[in-house]
Design an enzyme around this catalytic site. Structure first.
Site, PDB file in Angstrom:
ATOM      1  N   ASN A 187     -10.326  -0.212   0.422  1.00  0.00           N
ATOM      2  CA  ASN A 187      -8.848  -0.145   0.558  1.00  0.00           C
ATOM      3  C   ASN A 187      -8.327  -0.800  -1.221  1.00  0.00           C
ATOM      4  OD1 ASN A 187      -6.065  -0.368   1.002  1.00  0.00           O
ATOM      5  ND2 ASN A 187      -6.276  -1.315   2.826  1.00  0.00           N
TER       6      ASN A 187
ATOM      7  N   HIS B 274      -3.755   6.838   2.727  1.00  0.00           N
ATOM      8  CA  HIS B 274      -3.739   5.962   2.153  1.00  0.00           C
ATOM      9  C   HIS B 274      -5.508   5.254   3.139  1.00  0.00           C
ATOM     10  CE1 HIS B 274      -4.306   1.778   1.220  1.00  0.00           C
ATOM     11  NE2 HIS B 274      -3.651   0.930   2.610  1.00  0.00           N
TER      12      HIS B 274
ATOM     13  N   CYS C 202       1.294  -1.401   0.171  1.00  0.00           N
ATOM     14  CA  CYS C 202      -0.177  -0.186  -0.208  1.00  0.00           C
ATOM     15  C   CYS C 202       1.095   0.996  -0.578  1.00  0.00           C
ATOM     16  CB  CYS C 202      -1.120   0.185   1.145  1.00  0.00           C
ATOM     17  SG  CYS C 202      -1.682  -1.557   1.318  1.00  0.00           S
TER      18      CYS C 202
END
Ligand code: UT7
Length: 328
Positions: free
Chosen positions: A285, A255, A115
């Site tokens: 996500n 994020h 990520c």
């Protein structure tokens, strides 16, 4: 920081059409909309169609970013794709994208930092522009996480979605562009978030499939604690390196893993919620794609003006983290 100031000169995003709602997940695993919304903030996420792979999502986002920069694919000198869901082992997704774009002059490689991959990609690409090695660098975060998600595991399947975001990096005026980067890794936490099957340690076998080793496995609570600690910390480090303070932040682009993690970063940075770009309710996500998609949407929505100071910050598997301060 650099010989040539470097900034983002174009942004683009793409998400697949298919929406997977919390209601649908209720029929798949023992969960409910209320739990998902209160524990994560996610309401729906996007899923790639059977025909779409990561390079296809990346292509749509890249075409938009290149057009927004006023360039054509032939102007791109380097393509960096951050992804943990490449189309295949090799060729790299960046090479597949280069061909789809017709970016004949571009070098191309993939980067694996989960990520945090997009921030790692920005650091890599901007260094190459700053040094004068390249003029225009395409950095993409693209994922089809649905392909490595176990839709019988309620601990993970509610979280993830597919999408792609892209930026073009190029030279900008003095005083603008990237002011700092803060990158980090802690391999001792690698076990907390992983796909262990399909590599050289556990090659694909009937048994590796049977034991679901090709899916994401996550110790959610441990990753949560790490994330809460690192998001604010990495952002603060990047601010110090840039010679700025938290009062200078115009927009935080974090994020998009969990609304509670973003909220804790906001608290630590003394920022109100309107100072953060939040879109995880729509997309969940998307790993490396989360930050560039949020950035592209912030630009689309007119939330970013010339001279604004942005902080981009992410964390993820590895464990890894990354933050950057830039003046738009
Ligand atoms: O990009 C980086 C990737 N990952 C992350 O950022 C994830 C970080 N972690 C998180 O976001 C959170 O830890 C989760 C959303 C994954 C889980 O939230 P939590 O508040 O940490 O819940 P928990 O794991 O402590 O579980 C609490 C309870 C458990 O039940 P018991 O043992 O208390 O009876 C779980 O079994 O919630 C249960 N639970 C669920 N219930 C309904 C776990 N998942 C679900 C679910 N629906 N989907």
């Amino acid at each position: 920081m650099s010989l040539h100031p470097v900034g983002i000169i174009g942004t683009g995003k793409y998400v697949p059409e298919r929406i997977l709602t919390n209601k649908e997940l209720e029929a798949m695993v023992e969960t409910n909309d209320e739990w998902i919304v209160t524990r994560t903030g996610i309401k729906e996420r996007r899923l790639a169609s059977a025909e779409e792979a990561t390079s296809d999502l990346a292509l749509h986002a890249s075409l938009k970013a290149i057009a927004a920069a006023g360039l054509t694919a032939e102007d791109i000198d380097l393509i960096v794709v951050a992804t943990i869901t490449p189309d295949m082992f090799f060729p790299s997704t960046a090479c597949l994208l280069q061909e789809k774009l017709g970016a004949k002059k571009a070098a191309a490689f993939d980067l694996s930092a989960a990520c945090s991959g997009f921030i790692y990609g920005l650091a890599t690409g901007s260094s190459m522009v700053a040094s004068g090695m390249y003029k225009n660098v395409l950095v993409v975060g693209a994922e089809t996480l649905s392909r490595i998600t176990d839709y019988t595991d309620r601990n993970t399947c509610i979280l993830f979605g597919d999408g792609a975001g892209a930026v073009v990096l190029g030279r900008v005026e003095e005083g603008r562009g990237f002011q700092s980067f803060e990158l980090g890794a802690d391999g001792s936490g690698g076990e907390l978030l992983k796909v262990s099957g399909g590599g050289s340690r556990i090659p694909a076998t009937a048994e590796s499939i049977e034991t679901k080793q090709h899916f994401i496995h996550m110790a959610g609570n441990d990753v949560f604690k790490f994330a809460v600690r690192i998001m604010g910390g990495a952002a603060e480090e990047a601010l110090v390196k840039a010679g700025l303070t938290k009062d200078d932040i115009d927009l935080l682009v974090p994020h998009q893993a969990n609304i509670r993690i973003i909220q804790s970063a906001l608290n630590r940075l003394d920022l109100s919620a309107d100072k953060a770009m939040i879109n995880l309710d729509k997309y969940g996500n998307m790993s490396s794609a989360s930050i560039p998609v949020a950035l592209a949407e912030a630009v689309e929505q007119g939330r970013v003006s010339e001279g604004d100071r942005l902080v981009l910050v992410g964390f993820g598997g590895g464990l890894t983290w990354g933050a950057s301060v830039l003046v738009w």
